[in-house]
Write an enzyme that holds these catalytic residues in place. Structure first.
Site, PDB file in Angstrom:
ATOM      1  N   LEU A 206       0.860  -1.194   0.000  1.00  0.00           N
ATOM      2  CA  LEU A 206       0.000   0.000   0.000  1.00  0.00           C
ATOM      3  C   LEU A 206       0.893   1.240   0.000  1.00  0.00           C
ATOM      4  CD1 LEU A 206      -2.476  -1.066   2.851  1.00  0.00           C
ATOM      5  CD2 LEU A 206      -2.997  -1.004   0.412  1.00  0.00           C
ATOM      6  N   HIS A 207       0.643   2.147  -0.918  1.00  0.00           N
ATOM      7  CA  HIS A 207       1.403   3.400  -0.867  1.00  0.00           C
ATOM      8  C   HIS A 207       0.623   4.605  -1.398  1.00  0.00           C
ATOM      9  CE1 HIS A 207       2.071   2.413  -5.079  1.00  0.00           C
ATOM     10  NE2 HIS A 207       2.448   3.653  -5.275  1.00  0.00           N
ATOM     11  N   ARG A 208      -0.603   4.386  -1.914  1.00  0.00           N
ATOM     12  CA  ARG A 208      -1.363   5.516  -2.469  1.00  0.00           C
ATOM     13  C   ARG A 208      -1.763   6.460  -1.344  1.00  0.00           C
ATOM     14  NH1 ARG A 208      -0.385   5.313  -7.590  1.00  0.00           N
ATOM     15  NH2 ARG A 208      -0.450   3.185  -8.305  1.00  0.00           N
ATOM     16  N   ARG A 241       7.137   5.940   1.832  1.00  0.00           N
ATOM     17  CA  ARG A 241       6.051   6.836   2.256  1.00  0.00           C
ATOM     18  C   ARG A 241       5.199   6.157   3.351  1.00  0.00           C
ATOM     19  NH1 ARG A 241       1.802  10.010   0.206  1.00  0.00           N
ATOM     20  NH2 ARG A 241       2.735  10.587  -1.752  1.00  0.00           N
TER      21      ARG A 241
END
Ligand code: UD1
Length: 361
Positions: A206-208, A241
């Site tokens: 997950l990075h959005r 992130r």
């Protein structure tokens, strides 16, 4: 006369897409290339390890832009790439995908009168809150040659007024890379350490911003996944992130195992042997479709509808109850049976290069 192609790559998914294109260019005498790394991704784990695993040659130029706001990153890439063009003019600037490096380099080249070829052109999510969608639209609006992964992407371009002759439906270079490396996959260290074996674990990435930037939102998703996993491990290679947000929020769960970003050959090994993948990446939903591995995408939209219509992908948006049901379906082996879209056959780069050699530029 030799055609000089500037190949632009900046972020992790770009490296996977350019590797087979460079391998094909090397086979053709009338083509030469210059590999430009923008430096958007710079950690060894986000960049260098992909060069090693995929045998990508050292970049000829590294623009060294690193991180920044959207505008800073875009601006810096344009300024630095323009200098490269002043030093040596390519005949074609070839960009891939939808990251900031893709849009910035294509803008700089086009304004210098250089033809732009876009690989993975024409895909659209319709969600303009994502920087990638803006990058796709801008890049396609100024490109000269369009290489698409699906007929639907070609149609999107033609409907927007682009001349049919400049649109080439060639397939997916990510799948070229995947096919080429299937025999070289290797387990990451944690595979044995955690006693993982075929289909007794899950993989997530997950990075959005929409999933990870709000810590409560991220905590909600991970909490649900932790429960749904029913005691099985969920391996979570962390994008930088995401790591920052997890550490700030001190988010830890019994069944979720964090790890550094994995190299390509290790990551695909994990995916290929997993029971289910939960992600917000578009590229990973293409890889799971090819491999026939169940995939849940934590987004409302996708620019890759074929992964849902033909492949094994299911969009859940933020419906966390659905997430629970889908984990169960996967564990009961009742997932829909997927197929592989046309031309996702390992020969896409060779089609691209064939088309490029026929261009009069
Ligand atoms: C970019 C792409 C996204 C792609 C993703 C894959 C854009 C708009 N987004 O997002 O489409 O799915 O790459 O990874 O281009 N960072 C590091 N080390 C690195 C690289 C980045 O610590 O090697 C940090 C940056 O400093 C920044 C954050 O990670 O704080 C995000 O990096 P950035 O390049 O802005 O975009 P991504 O989120 O990686």
């Amino acid at each position: 006369m030799t055609m000089l192609i500037d190949i632009i790559a900046g972020a992790r998914p770009n490296f996977i897409k350019i590797a087979p294109i460079i391998a094909e260019i090397k086979k053709v005498k009338s083509l030469s290339y210059r590999l430009i790394h923008t430096g958007q991704h710079y950690d060894h784990k986000m960049s260098g390890s992909f060069f090693n695993d995929l045998d990508i040659p050292e970049p000829d130029v590294n623009l060294g832009v690193k991180s920044g706001t959207q505008a800073e990153q875009t601006g810096k890439i344009m300024i630095e790439y323009e200098k490269c063009i002043f030093e040596k003019r390519p005949d074609i600037c070839l960009v891939v995908g939808d990251v900031n490096s893709t849009m910035a380099a294509s803008l700089a080249a086009k304004k210098m009168g250089i033809k732009v070829a876009h690989v993975e052109a024409g895909i659209r999510s319709g969600d303009l809150s994502m920087p990638e969608e803006i990058n796709r639209i801008v890049t396609d609006s100024i490109s000269d040659y369009f290489f698409t992964t699906t007929k639907e992407a070609s149609n999107n371009l033609i409907k927007s007024g682009i001349k049919k002759d400049n649109v080439f439906f060639v397939g997916n270079t990510m799948i070229d890379t995947l096919k080429m490396n299937l025999s070289k996959l290797r387990p990451p260290k944690l595979y044995d350490e955690l006693n993982l074996c075929k289909q007794n674990y899950f993989v997530t990435t997950l990075h959005r911003p929409s999933n990870v930037d709000n810590v409560n939102n991220l905590a909600g998703i991970l909490h649900q996944m932790d429960i749904a996993s029913n005691g099985n491990k969920i391996i979570f290679p962390l994008h930088p992130r995401t790591r920052i947000i997890l550490e700030k929020g001190k988010l830890n769960y019994d069944n979720i195992i964090y790890t550094e970003p994995l190299s390509y050959l290790e990551f695909i090994f994990l995916v290929k042997n997993s029971q289910l993948v939960i992600t917000d990446s578009g590229g990973i939903s293409e890889e799971t479709t090819y491999l026939g591995i169940p995939c849940i995408t934590l987004r409302d939209t996708t620019e890759r509808p074929e992964t849902c219509k033909i492949g094994t992908n299911v969009l859940v948006g933020n419906d966390l109850n659905l997430l629970h049901e889908l984990f169960q379906l996967a564990s009961l082996k009742q997932w829909k049976i997927g197929g592989v879209p046309k031309f996702w056959d390992g020969k896409t780069s060779s089609r691209i290069i064939k088309s490029l050699t026929k261009l009069s530029y």
